[in-house]
Motif scaffolding. Structure first.
Motif, mmCIF file in Angstrom:
data_model
loop_
_atom_site.group_PDB
_atom_site.id
_atom_site.type_symbol
_atom_site.label_atom_id
_atom_site.label_comp_id
_atom_site.label_asym_id
_atom_site.label_seq_id
_atom_site.Cartn_x
_atom_site.Cartn_y
_atom_site.Cartn_z
ATOM 1 N N PHE A 3 120.136 42.716 41.714
ATOM 2 C CA PHE A 3 119.488 42.676 43.022
ATOM 3 C C PHE A 3 120.405 43.325 44.049
ATOM 4 O O PHE A 3 121.598 43.011 44.105
ATOM 5 C CB PHE A 3 119.142 41.238 43.405
ATOM 6 C CG PHE A 3 118.006 40.700 42.589
ATOM 7 C CD1 PHE A 3 116.695 40.822 43.015
ATOM 8 C CD2 PHE A 3 118.242 40.105 41.358
ATOM 9 C CE1 PHE A 3 115.634 40.369 42.245
ATOM 10 C CE2 PHE A 3 117.194 39.643 40.575
ATOM 11 C CZ PHE A 3 115.883 39.771 41.018
ATOM 12 N N LEU A 4 119.840 44.234 44.819
ATOM 13 C CA LEU A 4 120.544 44.908 45.904
ATOM 14 C C LEU A 4 120.008 44.278 47.185
ATOM 15 O O LEU A 4 118.882 44.554 47.593
ATOM 16 C CB LEU A 4 120.267 46.415 45.870
ATOM 17 C CG LEU A 4 120.524 47.109 44.526
ATOM 18 C CD1 LEU A 4 120.098 48.575 44.591
ATOM 19 C CD2 LEU A 4 121.977 46.975 44.113
ATOM 20 N N TYR A 5 120.803 43.408 47.785
ATOM 21 C CA TYR A 5 120.343 42.571 48.897
ATOM 22 C C TYR A 5 120.726 43.172 50.240
ATOM 23 O O TYR A 5 121.902 43.385 50.527
ATOM 24 C CB TYR A 5 120.922 41.174 48.739
ATOM 25 C CG TYR A 5 120.663 40.225 49.877
ATOM 26 C CD1 TYR A 5 119.465 40.219 50.580
ATOM 27 C CD2 TYR A 5 121.634 39.301 50.248
ATOM 28 C CE1 TYR A 5 119.235 39.337 51.613
ATOM 29 C CE2 TYR A 5 121.411 38.397 51.272
ATOM 30 C CZ TYR A 5 120.213 38.432 51.956
ATOM 31 O OH TYR A 5 119.986 37.549 52.983
ATOM 32 N N LEU A 6 119.704 43.437 51.056
ATOM 33 C CA LEU A 6 119.908 43.951 52.418
ATOM 34 C C LEU A 6 119.873 42.776 53.382
ATOM 35 O O LEU A 6 118.818 42.201 53.636
ATOM 36 C CB LEU A 6 118.815 44.969 52.757
ATOM 37 C CG LEU A 6 118.784 46.202 51.849
ATOM 38 C CD1 LEU A 6 117.587 47.079 52.182
ATOM 39 C CD2 LEU A 6 120.080 46.978 51.945
ATOM 40 N N ARG A 7 121.027 42.423 53.892
ATOM 41 C CA ARG A 7 121.178 41.260 54.775
ATOM 42 C C ARG A 7 121.234 41.735 56.217
ATOM 43 O O ARG A 7 121.940 42.697 56.530
ATOM 44 C CB ARG A 7 122.466 40.528 54.428
ATOM 45 C CG ARG A 7 122.720 39.310 55.295
ATOM 46 C CD ARG A 7 124.110 38.755 55.071
ATOM 47 N NE ARG A 7 124.173 37.998 53.833
ATOM 48 C CZ ARG A 7 125.304 37.756 53.165
ATOM 49 N NH1 ARG A 7 126.448 38.243 53.595
ATOM 50 N NH2 ARG A 7 125.286 37.053 52.067
ATOM 51 N N GLY A 8 120.489 41.029 57.089
ATOM 52 C CA GLY A 8 120.489 41.430 58.485
ATOM 53 C C GLY A 8 120.213 40.295 59.443
ATOM 54 O O GLY A 8 119.736 39.237 59.037
ATOM 55 N N ARG A 9 120.491 40.565 60.702
ATOM 56 C CA ARG A 9 120.262 39.574 61.756
ATOM 57 C C ARG A 9 118.801 39.607 62.197
ATOM 58 O O ARG A 9 118.145 40.648 62.181
ATOM 59 C CB ARG A 9 121.160 39.869 62.954
ATOM 60 C CG ARG A 9 122.648 39.726 62.657
ATOM 61 C CD ARG A 9 123.503 39.836 63.927
ATOM 62 N NE ARG A 9 122.920 40.650 64.961
ATOM 63 C CZ ARG A 9 123.416 41.811 65.400
ATOM 64 N NH1 ARG A 9 124.507 42.297 64.870
ATOM 65 N NH2 ARG A 9 122.828 42.482 66.365
ATOM 66 N N ARG A 10 118.307 38.478 62.653
ATOM 67 C CA ARG A 10 116.916 38.353 63.052
ATOM 68 C C ARG A 10 116.535 39.361 64.142
ATOM 69 O O ARG A 10 115.487 39.988 64.073
ATOM 70 C CB ARG A 10 116.612 36.937 63.541
ATOM 71 C CG ARG A 10 115.130 36.764 63.819
ATOM 72 C CD ARG A 10 114.793 35.537 64.661
ATOM 73 N NE ARG A 10 113.376 35.451 64.856
ATOM 74 C CZ ARG A 10 112.662 36.246 65.666
ATOM 75 N NH1 ARG A 10 113.258 37.192 66.358
ATOM 76 N NH2 ARG A 10 111.356 36.099 65.775
ATOM 77 N N ASP A 11 117.395 39.525 65.145
ATOM 78 C CA ASP A 11 117.039 40.433 66.232
ATOM 79 C C ASP A 11 116.914 41.884 65.752
ATOM 80 O O ASP A 11 116.029 42.621 66.192
ATOM 81 C CB ASP A 11 118.010 40.319 67.408
ATOM 82 C CG ASP A 11 119.454 40.608 67.054
ATOM 83 O OD1 ASP A 11 119.860 40.367 65.903
ATOM 84 O OD2 ASP A 11 120.198 41.073 67.934
ATOM 85 N N THR A 12 117.762 42.293 64.838
ATOM 86 C CA THR A 12 117.670 43.640 64.273
ATOM 87 C C THR A 12 116.386 43.790 63.470
ATOM 88 O O THR A 12 115.662 44.785 63.602
ATOM 89 C CB THR A 12 118.884 43.941 63.376
ATOM 90 O OG1 THR A 12 120.080 43.830 64.162
ATOM 91 C CG2 THR A 12 118.802 45.333 62.764
#
Length: 173
Positions: free
Chosen positions: A99-108
């Motif tokens: 799995f290649l997981y793209l993690r990000g912040r809610r506002d982005t």
């Protein structure tokens, strides 16, 4: 790890860039890319377009399609929000899955969702996706990239992680 021999799912909530990043990684590695959104049954797309969050019963047939299409040398974009969903994909894939997981912040994520045009997933469903999200566990084969980085750096991080061999949770690659 030789990427062409492995099965990859690029995962993350809506707006994380799964399609853009997945296609870029696939192109760089010479792999086949499949947008998992195209594997949704029409009923799922209709629900999401109406702002109705999918339930597990809605997701199982879709996840089965994802797992069934996942072959060596393939990357499929699929949110894979819960561990049970990733387990379902792994059970159908016929071999190990990274799995290649793209993690990000809610506002982005919210900003990206508001800017895109022609997608069936409304920004109103972001909070339900974040509430459903179970980040990959320490025992899962995963490479993590931060979506706050520029696209070329995200792609490089994921490729470096696939080449090193994705073992249990590998932050930043």
């Amino acid at each position: 790890m030789t990427p062409e021999r492995h099965r990859f799912v690029i995962m993350g909530v809506s707006g994380s860039g799964k399609t853009t990043v997945g296609a870029a990684v696939a192109a760089r590695l010479g792999l086949k890319f499949i947008d998992g959104d195209r594997l949704h049954p029409p009923e799922n797309i209709e629900k999401m377009a109406q702002g109705i969050a999918l339930q597990d019963a809605d997701r199982w047939p879709w996840l089965d399609r994802v797992g069934d299409r996942l072959r060596p040398g393939t990357i499929i974009a699929c949110s894979s929000l819960r561990r049970a969903y990733r387990d379902r994909i792994r059970s159908r894939a016929g071999g190990p899955v990274v799995f290649l997981y793209l993690r990000g912040r809610r506002d982005t994520l919210a900003g990206r969702m508001r800017q895109r045009e022609g997608h069936f997933m409304p920004a109103a469903l972001l909070d339900s996706q974040l509430a459903t999200l179970e980040e990959p566990g320490a025992d899962e084969a995963v490479v993590i990239a931060d979506i706050e980085e520029p696209l070329d750096r995200i792609v490089a991080t994921l490729i470096a992680g696939t080449r090193r061999g994705a073992g249990p949770k590998m932050p930043g690659g």
